[in-house]
Design a protein around this motif. Sequence first.
Motif, mmCIF file in Angstrom:
data_model
loop_
_atom_site.group_PDB
_atom_site.id
_atom_site.type_symbol
_atom_site.label_atom_id
_atom_site.label_comp_id
_atom_site.label_asym_id
_atom_site.label_seq_id
_atom_site.Cartn_x
_atom_site.Cartn_y
_atom_site.Cartn_z
ATOM 1 N N ARG A 167 1.040 -1.334 0.410
ATOM 2 C CA ARG A 167 0.506 -0.475 0.332
ATOM 3 C C ARG A 167 0.654 1.039 -0.312
ATOM 4 O O ARG A 167 -0.048 2.363 0.236
ATOM 5 N N GLU A 168 2.278 1.301 -0.309
ATOM 6 C CA GLU A 168 3.347 2.545 -0.059
ATOM 7 C C GLU A 168 2.243 3.537 -1.177
ATOM 8 O O GLU A 168 2.549 4.461 -1.126
ATOM 9 N N GLY A 169 1.614 3.006 -2.532
ATOM 10 C CA GLY A 169 1.557 4.200 -3.188
ATOM 11 C C GLY A 169 0.204 4.405 -3.221
ATOM 12 O O GLY A 169 -0.679 5.534 -3.156
ATOM 13 N N TYR A 170 -0.473 4.212 -2.268
ATOM 14 C CA TYR A 170 -1.862 4.527 -1.345
ATOM 15 C C TYR A 170 -1.613 5.936 -1.250
ATOM 16 O O TYR A 170 -1.139 6.223 -0.247
ATOM 17 N N TYR A 171 -2.937 6.887 -1.186
ATOM 18 C CA TYR A 171 -3.110 8.391 -0.312
ATOM 19 C C TYR A 171 -4.035 7.908 1.254
ATOM 20 O O TYR A 171 -4.527 7.199 1.043
ATOM 21 N N PRO A 172 -4.041 8.613 1.501
ATOM 22 C CA PRO A 172 -4.181 8.446 3.180
ATOM 23 C C PRO A 172 -5.928 8.708 3.225
ATOM 24 O O PRO A 172 -7.122 7.869 4.047
ATOM 25 N N ARG A 173 -6.611 8.857 2.168
ATOM 26 C CA ARG A 173 -8.573 9.032 1.668
ATOM 27 C C ARG A 173 -8.769 7.701 1.122
ATOM 28 O O ARG A 173 -9.475 7.618 2.293
ATOM 29 N N GLU A 174 -7.267 6.758 1.027
ATOM 30 C CA GLU A 174 -7.877 6.095 -0.217
ATOM 31 C C GLU A 174 -7.672 4.702 1.155
ATOM 32 O O GLU A 174 -7.504 3.174 0.645
ATOM 33 N N LEU A 175 -7.636 4.971 2.718
ATOM 34 C CA LEU A 175 -6.947 3.822 3.468
ATOM 35 C C LEU A 175 -8.571 4.151 4.773
ATOM 36 O O LEU A 175 -8.773 4.925 5.376
ATOM 37 N N SER A 176 -8.490 2.640 5.445
ATOM 38 C CA SER A 176 -9.489 3.042 6.750
ATOM 39 C C SER A 176 -8.820 3.335 8.000
ATOM 40 O O SER A 176 -7.286 3.293 7.492
ATOM 41 N N GLY A 177 -9.548 3.406 9.081
ATOM 42 C CA GLY A 177 -8.798 4.540 10.079
ATOM 43 C C GLY A 177 -7.636 3.419 10.759
ATOM 44 O O GLY A 177 -6.777 4.099 10.741
ATOM 45 N N GLY A 178 -7.957 1.962 11.251
ATOM 46 C CA GLY A 178 -6.845 0.917 10.990
ATOM 47 C C GLY A 178 -5.991 1.440 10.329
ATOM 48 O O GLY A 178 -4.140 1.429 10.847
ATOM 49 N N GLN A 179 -5.497 1.392 8.911
ATOM 50 C CA GLN A 179 -4.477 1.689 8.346
ATOM 51 C C GLN A 179 -4.231 2.983 8.047
ATOM 52 O O GLN A 179 -2.855 3.746 8.595
ATOM 53 N N GLN A 180 -4.882 4.149 8.141
ATOM 54 C CA GLN A 180 -4.070 5.353 8.785
ATOM 55 C C GLN A 180 -3.427 5.734 9.606
ATOM 56 O O GLN A 180 -2.420 5.952 10.125
ATOM 57 N N GLN A 181 -3.849 4.728 10.465
ATOM 58 C CA GLN A 181 -3.333 5.149 12.023
ATOM 59 C C GLN A 181 -1.356 3.978 12.233
ATOM 60 O O GLN A 181 -0.767 4.887 12.784
ATOM 61 N N ARG A 182 -2.525 2.873 11.340
ATOM 62 C CA ARG A 182 -0.136 2.304 10.846
ATOM 63 C C ARG A 182 0.231 2.942 10.402
ATOM 64 O O ARG A 182 1.767 3.148 10.248
ATOM 65 N N VAL A 183 -0.176 3.811 9.360
ATOM 66 C CA VAL A 183 0.768 4.889 8.864
ATOM 67 C C VAL A 183 1.439 5.950 9.252
ATOM 68 O O VAL A 183 3.037 6.403 9.909
ATOM 69 N N GLY A 184 0.729 6.434 10.645
ATOM 70 C CA GLY A 184 1.132 6.874 11.516
ATOM 71 C C GLY A 184 1.838 6.329 12.655
ATOM 72 O O GLY A 184 2.771 6.812 12.749
ATOM 73 N N ILE A 185 1.810 5.069 12.879
ATOM 74 C CA ILE A 185 2.688 3.972 13.508
ATOM 75 C C ILE A 185 3.812 4.092 13.224
ATOM 76 O O ILE A 185 5.332 4.133 13.853
ATOM 77 N N ALA A 186 4.243 4.229 11.801
ATOM 78 C CA ALA A 186 5.284 3.634 10.805
ATOM 79 C C ALA A 186 6.254 5.170 10.580
ATOM 80 O O ALA A 186 7.220 4.908 10.768
ATOM 81 N N ARG A 187 5.679 5.903 10.279
ATOM 82 C CA ARG A 187 6.319 7.199 10.648
ATOM 83 C C ARG A 187 6.484 7.827 11.230
ATOM 84 O O ARG A 187 7.749 7.845 11.668
ATOM 85 N N SER A 188 6.022 7.744 12.842
ATOM 86 C CA SER A 188 7.147 7.833 14.130
ATOM 87 C C SER A 188 8.169 6.398 14.162
ATOM 88 O O SER A 188 9.013 7.046 14.660
ATOM 89 N N LEU A 189 8.041 5.583 13.851
ATOM 90 C CA LEU A 189 9.304 4.336 14.181
ATOM 91 C C LEU A 189 10.061 4.504 12.449
ATOM 92 O O LEU A 189 11.027 4.236 13.032
ATOM 93 N N ALA A 190 9.883 4.903 12.159
ATOM 94 C CA ALA A 190 10.862 5.172 10.330
ATOM 95 C C ALA A 190 12.038 6.771 10.887
ATOM 96 O O ALA A 190 13.069 5.941 10.402
ATOM 97 N N VAL A 191 12.136 7.105 12.221
ATOM 98 C CA VAL A 191 13.288 7.709 13.283
ATOM 99 C C VAL A 191 13.589 6.670 13.491
ATOM 100 O O VAL A 191 15.159 7.632 14.565
#
Length: 353
Positions: A167-191
């Motif tokens: 789902r790397e090429g998806y935009y936030p609007r194309e994701l469920s709430g849980g998937q969006q939260q996973r993106v937020g967690i991944a963004r935090s973990l990236a550092v």
Amino acid sequence: MIATVTASPRPSTDIKLACRGVWKLFGQGAERLLADGRYPDGEAIRAAGLVGAVRDANLEVRPGEIFVIMGLSGSGKSTLVRCLSRLIEPTAGEILFDGRDLLRMSDREMIEIRRHRMGMVFQHFALLPHLTVLGNVAFPLAVQGIDRATREARARRVIELVGLAGREGYYPRELSGGQQQRVGIARSLAVEPELWFLDEPFSALDPLIRREMQDEFIRLQASLKKTIVFITHDFDEAIRLADRIAIMKDGAIIQTGTPEQLVLNPATDYVAEFTRHIPRAKVMSAASAMEPWREGAATAGTVAASDRIADIADRVEAADRPFAVLGADGQPVGLIGRQAVVDVLVGRSRGRQ
């Protein structure tokens, strides 16, 4: 009875994050009220026209543990976590990160710490709508000045880690709430943070997705072993995730302990009421309900001393012999049988005090 603050200080090498006597008073004249080392009560704070959001908070977070701060709305838990990361400036006290007082650091030093050593996830994950999943996760690395190939490679690794590969090429609007939260967690973990702050990250999700995200979080922590400060108002969520819990009321930390300690030995009537509806089998360990080990005892199998009764109840109840309870070194330290489990399930066991 458990003390109303954390245990006596440990050597600094055992503590990742600590706060000592932290106050956050909102309003004019807050510094003056605390200037001579006084400890004003709620009445004195209100009389001065101030709001006591955090009052004389003391806690210690050990490396690799999930430390949950919880309380009802308005208890001060979110303000405290923002003080710990210096997103809000405390009125008084010390905040020690690896033994260094964050309150003595310059703005430049704090920016570097937040960019490279701290991660943060909040209830409203604020994804950038014009960026893809990959772009959102790589964004903090771009802020650090990391080259595109390196940051995207790291972003892809954490995207896979949180279960969003493909789902790397998806935009936030194309994701469920849980998937969006996973993106937020991944963004935090990236550092690749050493210290991770999560402020009610799952509270906006529906119950099924929330449970799924808790399971994902447990899986991630088993792999990553981060030092985590997690904020929630949900005790069921806290006991699923926490190594230790601090309960706040009116800006003060009133008790800190393991979930088992809080349920079995509440320090105040408030804590007792807060934990009253929690089934003891969810928090009590085999060590709390076992009888002493008898050499040569016939057993049906083994359980760990740290296993919770709810997790072993079916096996133990179905067996006609007790189970050996093993300590951290793998040696038997006790026995637990059907009657002990039944006592806990029906509320007859008082546990070890």
